[in-house]
Write a protein that holds these residues in place. Structure first.
Motif, PDB file in Angstrom:
ATOM      1  N   UNK A  59       0.635  -0.858  -0.055  1.00  0.00           N
ATOM      2  CA  UNK A  59      -0.072   0.000   0.123  1.00  0.00           C
ATOM      3  C   UNK A  59       0.757   1.388   0.219  1.00  0.00           C
ATOM      4  N   UNK A  60       0.851   1.980  -1.270  1.00  0.00           N
ATOM      5  CA  UNK A  60       1.055   2.475  -0.991  1.00  0.00           C
ATOM      6  C   UNK A  60       1.021   4.795  -1.467  1.00  0.00           C
ATOM      7  N   UNK A  66      -6.238  12.247   0.776  1.00  0.00           N
ATOM      8  CA  UNK A  66      -4.643  10.937   1.111  1.00  0.00           C
ATOM      9  C   UNK A  66      -5.460   9.356   0.905  1.00  0.00           C
ATOM     10  N   UNK A  67      -4.369   8.347   0.798  1.00  0.00           N
ATOM     11  CA  UNK A  67      -4.905   7.040   1.059  1.00  0.00           C
ATOM     12  C   UNK A  67      -3.949   6.723   0.484  1.00  0.00           C
ATOM     13  N   UNK A  68      -3.656   5.152  -0.727  1.00  0.00           N
ATOM     14  CA  UNK A  68      -2.829   4.349  -0.608  1.00  0.00           C
ATOM     15  C   UNK A  68      -3.206   4.074  -2.254  1.00  0.00           C
ATOM     16  N   UNK A  69      -2.410   3.563  -2.237  1.00  0.00           N
ATOM     17  CA  UNK A  69      -2.583   3.020  -4.051  1.00  0.00           C
ATOM     18  C   UNK A  69      -1.661   1.195  -3.984  1.00  0.00           C
ATOM     19  N   UNK A  87      -7.129   2.992  -2.212  1.00  0.00           N
ATOM     20  CA  UNK A  87      -7.449   2.475  -0.965  1.00  0.00           C
ATOM     21  C   UNK A  87      -7.541   3.311   0.553  1.00  0.00           C
ATOM     22  N   UNK A  88      -8.382   3.559   0.348  1.00  0.00           N
ATOM     23  CA  UNK A  88      -8.553   4.730   1.701  1.00  0.00           C
ATOM     24  C   UNK A  88      -8.041   4.231   3.451  1.00  0.00           C
ATOM     25  N   UNK A  89      -7.258   4.950   4.228  1.00  0.00           N
ATOM     26  CA  UNK A  89      -6.661   4.109   5.154  1.00  0.00           C
ATOM     27  C   UNK A  89      -7.395   3.925   6.078  1.00  0.00           C
ATOM     28  N   UNK A  90      -9.001   3.298   6.132  1.00  0.00           N
ATOM     29  CA  UNK A  90      -9.776   2.466   7.191  1.00  0.00           C
ATOM     30  C   UNK A  90     -10.137   1.675   5.941  1.00  0.00           C
ATOM     31  N   UNK A  91      -9.519   1.285   5.078  1.00  0.00           N
ATOM     32  CA  UNK A  91     -10.477  -0.163   4.595  1.00  0.00           C
ATOM     33  C   UNK A  91      -8.449  -0.813   3.988  1.00  0.00           C
ATOM     34  N   UNK A  92      -7.741  -0.311   4.502  1.00  0.00           N
ATOM     35  CA  UNK A  92      -6.273  -1.076   4.114  1.00  0.00           C
ATOM     36  C   UNK A  92      -6.560  -2.286   4.938  1.00  0.00           C
ATOM     37  N   UNK A  93      -7.126  -2.837   5.873  1.00  0.00           N
ATOM     38  CA  UNK A  93      -7.008  -3.808   6.388  1.00  0.00           C
ATOM     39  C   UNK A  93      -7.652  -5.003   6.393  1.00  0.00           C
ATOM     40  N   UNK A  94      -9.088  -4.613   5.752  1.00  0.00           N
ATOM     41  CA  UNK A  94     -10.034  -5.153   4.933  1.00  0.00           C
ATOM     42  C   UNK A  94      -9.251  -6.187   4.097  1.00  0.00           C
ATOM     43  N   UNK A  95      -8.734  -4.834   2.744  1.00  0.00           N
ATOM     44  CA  UNK A  95      -8.483  -4.737   1.246  1.00  0.00           C
ATOM     45  C   UNK A  95      -7.429  -6.378   1.733  1.00  0.00           C
ATOM     46  N   UNK A 104     -12.681  -8.100  -5.710  1.00  0.00           N
ATOM     47  CA  UNK A 104     -13.871  -7.286  -5.696  1.00  0.00           C
ATOM     48  C   UNK A 104     -15.147  -7.959  -5.405  1.00  0.00           C
ATOM     49  N   UNK A 105     -15.144  -9.058  -6.255  1.00  0.00           N
ATOM     50  CA  UNK A 105     -16.121  -9.451  -6.490  1.00  0.00           C
ATOM     51  C   UNK A 105     -16.438 -10.743  -5.185  1.00  0.00           C
ATOM     52  N   UNK A 106     -15.240 -11.587  -4.882  1.00  0.00           N
ATOM     53  CA  UNK A 106     -15.468 -12.749  -4.080  1.00  0.00           C
ATOM     54  C   UNK A 106     -15.027 -12.046  -2.630  1.00  0.00           C
ATOM     55  N   UNK A 107     -14.420 -11.630  -2.866  1.00  0.00           N
ATOM     56  CA  UNK A 107     -14.065 -11.125  -1.144  1.00  0.00           C
ATOM     57  C   UNK A 107     -14.419  -9.343  -0.910  1.00  0.00           C
ATOM     58  N   UNK A 108     -14.394  -8.584  -1.835  1.00  0.00           N
ATOM     59  CA  UNK A 108     -14.762  -7.955  -0.653  1.00  0.00           C
ATOM     60  C   UNK A 108     -16.328  -7.371  -0.904  1.00  0.00           C
ATOM     61  N   UNK A 109     -16.936  -8.121  -2.316  1.00  0.00           N
ATOM     62  CA  UNK A 109     -18.397  -7.807  -2.314  1.00  0.00           C
ATOM     63  C   UNK A 109     -18.345  -5.948  -3.403  1.00  0.00           C
ATOM     64  N   UNK A 110     -17.156  -5.188  -3.560  1.00  0.00           N
ATOM     65  CA  UNK A 110     -17.798  -4.040  -3.577  1.00  0.00           C
ATOM     66  C   UNK A 110     -16.865  -3.453  -4.547  1.00  0.00           C
ATOM     67  N   UNK A 111     -16.920  -2.430  -5.364  1.00  0.00           N
ATOM     68  CA  UNK A 111     -15.442  -1.991  -6.498  1.00  0.00           C
ATOM     69  C   UNK A 111     -14.975  -0.914  -5.466  1.00  0.00           C
ATOM     70  N   UNK A 112     -13.895  -1.225  -5.872  1.00  0.00           N
ATOM     71  CA  UNK A 112     -12.306  -0.117  -5.148  1.00  0.00           C
ATOM     72  C   UNK A 112     -12.568   0.883  -5.949  1.00  0.00           C
ATOM     73  N   UNK A 113     -12.398   2.242  -5.628  1.00  0.00           N
ATOM     74  CA  UNK A 113     -12.283   2.730  -6.438  1.00  0.00           C
ATOM     75  C   UNK A 113     -10.930   3.231  -7.367  1.00  0.00           C
ATOM     76  N   UNK A 114     -11.077   3.651  -8.930  1.00  0.00           N
ATOM     77  CA  UNK A 114      -9.534   4.071  -9.463  1.00  0.00           C
ATOM     78  C   UNK A 114      -8.735   4.840  -8.778  1.00  0.00           C
ATOM     79  N   UNK A 115      -7.242   4.627  -8.730  1.00  0.00           N
ATOM     80  CA  UNK A 115      -6.779   6.078  -8.012  1.00  0.00           C
ATOM     81  C   UNK A 115      -5.473   6.095  -8.318  1.00  0.00           C
ATOM     82  N   UNK A 116      -4.543   7.847  -7.944  1.00  0.00           N
ATOM     83  CA  UNK A 116      -3.748   7.619  -8.880  1.00  0.00           C
ATOM     84  C   UNK A 116      -1.895   6.813  -8.380  1.00  0.00           C
ATOM     85  N   UNK A 117      -1.075   6.668  -9.850  1.00  0.00           N
ATOM     86  CA  UNK A 117      -0.208   5.744  -9.206  1.00  0.00           C
ATOM     87  C   UNK A 117       1.186   6.720  -8.243  1.00  0.00           C
TER      88      UNK A 117
END
Length: 565
Positions: free
Chosen positions: A240-241, A250-253, A274-282, A321-334
């Motif tokens: 997570x970068x 701010x968040x993570x690539x 990935x927002x900070x709060x979602x990092x453990x789930x991802x 996204x489909x099998x584990x998070x059951x939701x879409x992740x946001x696209x983001x910058x490098x």
């Protein structure tokens, strides 16, 4: 779901097996253990061996240890048998494990994100002095390894470590091993986002959890919000970068599928923010994909990098996204290209709160217990009681008031812990080597230390950033493929026709957003004795031929084979 990857050809005829065995992917119903390692894990979770260590092995001694525990499950608690002294590198690949095993262990202390208190550092030093013959090596995974550990002493060591919040849980084995983090998280002036909270939450939720204690092989994690890209995110299974999303801040690539060893691959971006709060789930989602879809049939294909290479980033993200998070992740910058050539935080740097952090360089990560205790004392006097390890086998003291910086630097330099090291001291890393490692072919730590001294003497004017990584075998624990000069230990033939220890040379490797693996020149190998001469020669050629501002890696990529020889 993707079809199982094509089975590699075998050198010998194989018995016909059921089509359901495949690559050993649990998600496809392939639960039959396909090798001894998988059978050992099926027989008993590696986490359970702690009870046997405490109640049986530590009381009855080394000879009482079951073989499957000794060479398998004990790794789940950071324990590897070390190499029996006196076995030369030419015999490494020919002896059985029980012939290589000494009756002592390496113990790896897990240090999440490299963050330590001085109390913790002092306790590691005390354990080193009392139980490990004074040994202590900082690894490029931000951990500290101790040697000469007796099984009888392990329960007492755990008690001392755990009393100050340290652990060896899943420091080795087919588990989520030690997790990298920026060593200056929360204090650096240029930080994008502090990743330490997310890293701590991953460790709190999942380390020691049986749902992730049987992975196909090791699983390496990195989380950093530093624009210096200071955790080698390119070569971790999941990273997570820190980045800034144009709409969400701010968040993570998210990166997956990096790893070195004998088949190196760089991680790939999934293009997800990935927002900070979602990092453990991802993180749990990525690790679950590895657990469920990872290849378990062959150990040499049981890393996440092979699954990612077969699936590609688009399919991997879709399954996540489909099998584990059951939701879409946001696209983001490098992430953006770092502006500093060094990413190690060595030297004196102002923190965002006006205090300073001071990074310094031991020799190839090697200290002893008494030095660790002295560093803890110095850090307490000059800072707030916080210390960090780095992914370059270095140390950092945090929170130093401006009027204490000079005193701190003087104390460290007096201990030969360089705050302003030469490029050779700063850029040389070495793995454990033949001194303790059962896989090694050549010596590394002493060789690296001697090489630093020799290059400082021969090239005192050399000031360019240069990384020299020394590995005792092909497995790349010291990241040889990503160094300016990577040295892979092997037996070579000297001028008299004798087989002696030496190195295959990799040149021009680098990390960063223009990451590349080092170039191998056909037949370019040197003996250990020839190593200083060779490196002096190639660095002088670099100085003579480089363009203005050109880095060694760029020059090595374009230089002739003759120039590199």
């Amino acid at each position: 779901m993707a079809a199982s990857p094509e089975t590699p050809a075998s050198a010998t005829p194989r018995r016909k097996v059921s089509r359901h065995r495949g690559e050993g992917q649990w998600a496809l119903g392939h639960f039959t253990p396909l090798n001894g390692n998988e059978q050992t894990k099926k027989d008993d979770d590696g986490l359970n061996v702690r009870t046997r260590i405490e109640t049986i092995y530590s009381k009855r001694g080394f000879d009482s240890i079951d073989g499957a525990d000794l060479r398998g499950r004990m790794r789940w608690w950071g324990l590897y048998t070390q190499r029996k002294p006196g076995i030369d590198g030419g015999r490494t690949g020919f002896l059985e494990p029980e012939e290589l095993d000494d009756e002592y262990f390496m113990l790896r202390v897990r240090i999440t994100g490299g963050r330590l208190t001085t109390e913790q550092l002092r306790v590691i030093g005390e354990v080193s002095e009392t139980y490990a013959r004074g040994t202590a090596d900082i690894t490029d995974r931000q951990n500290i390894q101790l040697h000469w550990i007796r099984i009888e002493d392990v329960p007492a060591i755990w008690q001392k470590l755990e009393a100050v919040g340290l652990s060896t849980t899943e420091a080795c084995g087919d588990t989520p091993r030690g997790m990298l983090g920026s060593p200056v998280a929360g204090v650096a002036e240029d930080e994008i986002i502090d990743g330490s909270h997310a890293l701590d939450e991953i460790a709190r939720r999942y380390i020691g959890d049986p749902q992730f204690s049987n992975l196909p092989r090791k699983f390496k994690t990195a989380v950093s919000g530093s624009p210096r890209l200071d955790v080698a995110h390119e070569i971790n299974d999941v990273s997570f970068v820190g980045v800034v999303h144009p709409d969400h801040g701010p968040g993570f690539d998210l990166w997956v599928g990096g790893g070195l060893s004998t088949n190196p691959k760089f991680g790939v971006r999934l293009g997800a923010w990935v927002p900070e709060a979602d990092v453990p789930d991802v993180w749990a989602g990525v690790c679950s994909i590895f657990r469920d879809y990872g290849y378990r049939r062959l150990r040499n294909r049981a890393r996440l990098k092979f699954l990612v290479a077969d699936w590609g980033p688009e399919k991997f993200r879709q399954v996540l996204e489909e099998e584990y998070l059951h939701r879409k992740l946001l696209d983001g910058p490098a992430p953006e290209q770092p502006t500093q050539q060094w990413r190690d935080h060595i030297g004196v740097h102002r923190q965002k709160d006006g205090r300073f952090y001071v990074g310094f360089a031991p020799r190839v990560g090697r200290l002893d217990g008494s030095q660790l205790a002295k560093v803890a004392e110095i850090a307490e006097v000059h800072g707030s009681g916080r210390v960090s390890t780095t992914v370059e086998q270095k140390l950092i003291i945090l929170d130093v008031p401006e009027d204490r910086v000079t005193s701190l630097v003087d104390r460290l330099e007096a201990m030969d812990l360089r705050v302003t090291p030469s490029p050779f001291r700063r850029g040389t890393m070495a793995c454990t080597g033949i001194e303790f490692c059962k896989l090694a072919i050549v010596e590394t730590k002493e060789r690296g230390s001697d090489l630093i001294d020799e290059l400082e003497r021969r090239l005192p004017e050399f000031e360019e950033p240069i990384t020299i990584n020394i590995n005792g075998c092909p497995n790349a624990c010291a990241r040889i493929q990503t160094a300016d000069i990577g040295l892979k230990g092997q037996l070579v033939t000297d001028a008299d026709g004798n087989q002696v220890g030496g190195y295959q040379i990799h040149l021009g490797g680098s990390l960063g957003l223009e990451a590349s693996f080092g170039r191998k020149v056909r037949g370019l190998k040197v003996t250990s004795a020839e190593l200083p001469d060779y490196i002096e020669r190639v660095l002088r050629r670099f100085q003579a031929e480089r363009a203005d501002g050109e880095r060694f890696a760029a020059w090595a990529a374009r230089a002739s084979a003759e120039a590199l020889s």
